[in-house]
Design a protein around this motif. Structure first.
Motif, PDB file in Angstrom:
ATOM      1  N   ALA A 211       0.770  -1.102  -0.343  1.00  0.00           N
ATOM      2  CA  ALA A 211       0.026   0.076  -0.104  1.00  0.00           C
ATOM      3  C   ALA A 211       1.028   1.278   0.031  1.00  0.00           C
ATOM      4  CB  ALA A 211      -1.026   0.131   1.236  1.00  0.00           C
ATOM      5  N   ALA A 212       2.092   1.224   0.640  1.00  0.00           N
ATOM      6  CA  ALA A 212       2.891   2.462   0.719  1.00  0.00           C
ATOM      7  C   ALA A 212       3.514   2.614  -0.822  1.00  0.00           C
ATOM      8  CB  ALA A 212       3.887   2.378   1.809  1.00  0.00           C
ATOM      9  N   THR A 213       3.944   1.679  -1.301  1.00  0.00           N
ATOM     10  CA  THR A 213       4.496   1.929  -2.742  1.00  0.00           C
ATOM     11  C   THR A 213       3.473   2.143  -3.626  1.00  0.00           C
ATOM     12  OG1 THR A 213       5.855  -0.054  -2.231  1.00  0.00           O
ATOM     13  CG2 THR A 213       5.595   0.267  -4.710  1.00  0.00           C
ATOM     14  N   LEU A 214       1.990   2.033  -3.504  1.00  0.00           N
ATOM     15  CA  LEU A 214       1.013   2.385  -4.218  1.00  0.00           C
ATOM     16  C   LEU A 214       0.924   3.731  -3.943  1.00  0.00           C
ATOM     17  CD1 LEU A 214      -1.582   1.837  -6.199  1.00  0.00           C
ATOM     18  CD2 LEU A 214      -2.826   1.350  -4.110  1.00  0.00           C
ATOM     19  N   LEU A 215       0.998   3.911  -2.806  1.00  0.00           N
ATOM     20  CA  LEU A 215       1.012   5.477  -2.438  1.00  0.00           C
ATOM     21  C   LEU A 215       1.923   6.307  -2.899  1.00  0.00           C
ATOM     22  CD1 LEU A 215      -0.220   7.763  -0.699  1.00  0.00           C
ATOM     23  CD2 LEU A 215       1.138   7.141   1.217  1.00  0.00           C
ATOM     24  N   VAL A 216       3.266   5.793  -3.320  1.00  0.00           N
ATOM     25  CA  VAL A 216       4.321   6.558  -3.948  1.00  0.00           C
ATOM     26  C   VAL A 216       3.917   6.851  -5.639  1.00  0.00           C
ATOM     27  CG1 VAL A 216       6.627   6.290  -4.962  1.00  0.00           C
ATOM     28  CG2 VAL A 216       6.282   5.760  -2.356  1.00  0.00           C
ATOM     29  N   VAL A 217       3.135   5.763  -6.005  1.00  0.00           N
ATOM     30  CA  VAL A 217       2.901   5.660  -7.435  1.00  0.00           C
ATOM     31  C   VAL A 217       1.751   6.769  -7.559  1.00  0.00           C
ATOM     32  CG1 VAL A 217       1.725   4.546  -9.340  1.00  0.00           C
ATOM     33  CG2 VAL A 217       3.515   3.336  -7.998  1.00  0.00           C
ATOM     34  N   VAL A 218       0.572   6.851  -6.757  1.00  0.00           N
ATOM     35  CA  VAL A 218      -0.197   7.974  -6.971  1.00  0.00           C
ATOM     36  C   VAL A 218       0.266   9.428  -6.654  1.00  0.00           C
ATOM     37  CG1 VAL A 218      -2.379   8.933  -5.393  1.00  0.00           C
ATOM     38  CG2 VAL A 218      -2.036   6.291  -5.734  1.00  0.00           C
ATOM     39  N   VAL A 219       1.210   9.520  -5.574  1.00  0.00           N
ATOM     40  CA  VAL A 219       1.857  10.648  -5.615  1.00  0.00           C
ATOM     41  C   VAL A 219       2.737  11.321  -6.725  1.00  0.00           C
ATOM     42  CG1 VAL A 219       3.502  12.059  -4.468  1.00  0.00           C
ATOM     43  CG2 VAL A 219       2.008  10.875  -3.174  1.00  0.00           C
ATOM     44  N   ILE A 220       3.334  10.286  -7.329  1.00  0.00           N
ATOM     45  CA  ILE A 220       4.165  10.658  -8.616  1.00  0.00           C
ATOM     46  C   ILE A 220       3.270  11.286  -9.549  1.00  0.00           C
ATOM     47  CG2 ILE A 220       5.284   9.800 -10.336  1.00  0.00           C
ATOM     48  CD1 ILE A 220       6.745   8.001  -8.558  1.00  0.00           C
ATOM     49  N   PHE A 221       2.139  10.258  -9.866  1.00  0.00           N
ATOM     50  CA  PHE A 221       0.988  10.932 -11.042  1.00  0.00           C
ATOM     51  C   PHE A 221       0.167  12.090 -10.503  1.00  0.00           C
ATOM     52  CE2 PHE A 221      -3.269  10.307 -12.796  1.00  0.00           C
ATOM     53  CZ  PHE A 221      -2.957  10.406 -14.058  1.00  0.00           C
ATOM     54  N   GLN A 222       0.219  12.286  -9.151  1.00  0.00           N
ATOM     55  CA  GLN A 222      -0.379  13.670  -8.728  1.00  0.00           C
ATOM     56  C   GLN A 222       0.596  14.589  -9.109  1.00  0.00           C
ATOM     57  OE1 GLN A 222      -3.332  13.972  -7.881  1.00  0.00           O
ATOM     58  NE2 GLN A 222      -3.198  15.625  -6.215  1.00  0.00           N
ATOM     59  N   GLY A 223       1.883  14.633  -9.118  1.00  0.00           N
ATOM     60  CA  GLY A 223       2.670  15.564  -9.257  1.00  0.00           C
ATOM     61  C   GLY A 223       2.762  16.006 -10.902  1.00  0.00           C
ATOM     62  N   LEU A 224       2.418  14.999 -11.721  1.00  0.00           N
ATOM     63  CA  LEU A 224       2.384  15.253 -12.998  1.00  0.00           C
ATOM     64  C   LEU A 224       0.831  15.654 -13.442  1.00  0.00           C
ATOM     65  CD1 LEU A 224       3.377  11.769 -14.536  1.00  0.00           C
ATOM     66  CD2 LEU A 224       4.644  13.757 -14.695  1.00  0.00           C
ATOM     67  N   LEU A 225       0.027  15.530 -12.722  1.00  0.00           N
ATOM     68  CA  LEU A 225      -1.295  16.374 -12.833  1.00  0.00           C
ATOM     69  C   LEU A 225      -1.183  17.758 -12.484  1.00  0.00           C
ATOM     70  CD1 LEU A 225      -3.810  13.581 -11.266  1.00  0.00           C
ATOM     71  CD2 LEU A 225      -3.863  14.462 -13.808  1.00  0.00           C
ATOM     72  N   GLY A 226      -0.398  17.910 -10.986  1.00  0.00           N
ATOM     73  CA  GLY A 226       0.072  19.224 -11.135  1.00  0.00           C
ATOM     74  C   GLY A 226       0.672  20.170 -12.053  1.00  0.00           C
TER      75      GLY A 226
ATOM     76  N   LYS B 244      -7.492  22.943 -17.639  1.00  0.00           N
ATOM     77  CA  LYS B 244      -8.364  22.468 -18.218  1.00  0.00           C
ATOM     78  C   LYS B 244      -9.216  21.884 -16.963  1.00  0.00           C
ATOM     79  CE  LYS B 244      -6.804  21.181 -22.844  1.00  0.00           C
ATOM     80  NZ  LYS B 244      -6.321  20.179 -23.845  1.00  0.00           N
ATOM     81  N   PRO B 245     -10.397  21.583 -17.116  1.00  0.00           N
ATOM     82  CA  PRO B 245     -11.301  21.181 -16.124  1.00  0.00           C
ATOM     83  C   PRO B 245     -11.086  19.759 -15.493  1.00  0.00           C
ATOM     84  CG  PRO B 245     -12.654  22.469 -17.566  1.00  0.00           C
ATOM     85  CD  PRO B 245     -11.412  22.292 -18.237  1.00  0.00           C
ATOM     86  N   ALA B 246     -10.920  18.983 -16.757  1.00  0.00           N
ATOM     87  CA  ALA B 246     -10.584  17.486 -16.298  1.00  0.00           C
ATOM     88  C   ALA B 246      -9.363  17.199 -15.713  1.00  0.00           C
ATOM     89  CB  ALA B 246     -10.593  16.752 -17.863  1.00  0.00           C
ATOM     90  N   ILE B 247      -8.323  17.945 -15.783  1.00  0.00           N
ATOM     91  CA  ILE B 247      -6.765  17.797 -15.334  1.00  0.00           C
ATOM     92  C   ILE B 247      -7.211  18.244 -13.666  1.00  0.00           C
ATOM     93  CG2 ILE B 247      -4.621  18.249 -15.057  1.00  0.00           C
ATOM     94  CD1 ILE B 247      -5.178  16.636 -17.649  1.00  0.00           C
TER      95      ILE B 247
END
Length: 342
Positions: free
Chosen positions: A107-122, A131-134
């Motif tokens: 779960a902690a590793t999944l959290l790292v993946v989520v945060v990396i993707f969250q950085g890309l969304l930022g 863009k509203p979807a982003i």
């Protein structure tokens, strides 16, 4: 494990701050305070980029760039970057303590993946010009981060689990799904600037079924304020977005109200039910106040904070009830396997 638990609590508090401060940045129109990423005009801080920021503001005083807005945007990025480093440390410790009770390395590793993707969304939030979807996905990513950290905290501290039937556990899962759908509608309303498309309550434009353009309201891939064909988004489309959020509140709020009352009647779950009902009442009151008072910034930010706390509460409830349902099933199986007494 003590350090691991402390880092999770720090990250949980910081995530809540990042989510709420991110809402403040968006609602104060500071999302493009620095029009590049990850720095500000190529610099580490607005202080180092003061000259181009002031020039941009002088050229367009009502535009998205100003020194205060740039600081808001960069403070949010500093907080998010600190959170990312903290989560990497949590994942490393989770794997280090993987054989100990309370550790959850996967779960902690999944959290790292989520945060990396969250950085890309930022990044895309800025580079793709809100863009509203982003932007909506960025909000949901923040809540996903908060939820995973809440689950890790419950697991790490081995909170007491509540025995409950399958029906109540299933209702908890459905309540979380409905809540997340409603949060997504709220994010879509906010990122499309449709919060004041209806200024009366409980009706909208004096009607309980106002004229609305649902077809253009929910095109996902489009520019801010535009239809998929590149035309200006109509008031009818904004009305459709706003009214959908209200209808969603009716469905999700009604279900959570009934679920909270059921928790109050369940021995050992009364506190969870009281917390859920209290947050739900506050969230409804904030939603109504935002409409009637024309979206004052403090109330709008508080409404976002309320959504985050509701999600965290439902994660807490699901953690307890899901495990409790399994315990109840195992206990029933043990009773069935015992020989009948004469």
């Amino acid at each position: 494990m003590r350090t691991y638990r402390r880092l999770i609590l720090c990250a949980l508090g910081l995530t809540l701050l990042v989510v709420v401060f991110g809402a403040y940045v968006r609602l104060s129109d500071a999302g493009l305070g620095c029009p590049d990423w990850p720095g500000c005009y190529g610099q580490l801080s607005p202080a180092h980029a003061a000259a181009p920021i002031l020039d941009a503001h002088a050229a367009d005083p009502h535009g998205p760039v100003s020194l205060p807005k740039a600081w808001k945007e960069m403070i949010h990025r500093y907080l998010a970057a600190s959170l990312g480093l903290l989560i990497i440390a949590i994942a490393a410790l989770a794997w280090h303590h993987r054989d100990r009770p309370g550790s959850a390395p996967v779960a902690a590793t999944l959290l790292v993946v989520v945060v990396i993707f969250q950085g890309l969304l930022g990044k895309w939030t800025v580079t793709l010009l809100l863009k509203p979807a982003i932007v909506t996905a960025h909000l949901l990513g923040g809540l996903a981060t908060l939820s995973l950290l809440g689950w890790l905290a419950l697991r790490a501290f081995e909170r007491r689990r509540l025995a409950a039937g399958r029906g109540l556990a299933a209702a908890a899962r459905l309540g979380l799904v409905l809540l997340l759908a409603q949060v997504a509608l709220g994010g879509w309303t906010s990122t499309n600037y449709a919060a004041l498309a209806c200024t009366d309550f409980p009706a909208c434009h004096g009607s309980l079924w106002p004229e609305a353009d649902y077809a253009n309201a929910f095109h996902v891939v489009r520019e801010l304020g535009m239809t998929a064909e590149g035309e200006l988004l109509s008031n009818a489309a904004l009305t459709a977005i706003h009214w959908s959020h209200r209808l969603g509140a009716l469905v999700a709020g009604g279900f959570l109200l009934a679920f909270g009352l059921a928790l109050l009647r369940r021995p050992g779950a009364g506190r969870a039910g009281a917390v859920l009902l209290g947050l739900l009442a506050g969230q409804v009151a904030l939603g109504v106040a935002n409409v009637l008072l024309s979206l004052p910034l403090p109330l709008a930010v508080a409404h976002n904070a309320g959504a985050a706390l509701l999600v965290l509460t439902m994660v807490w409830v699901n953690y307890r009830l899901r495990a409790g349902a399994a315990v109840s099933s195992q206990h029933a199986a043990m009773l069935r396997s015992q020989p009948a007494r004469a």
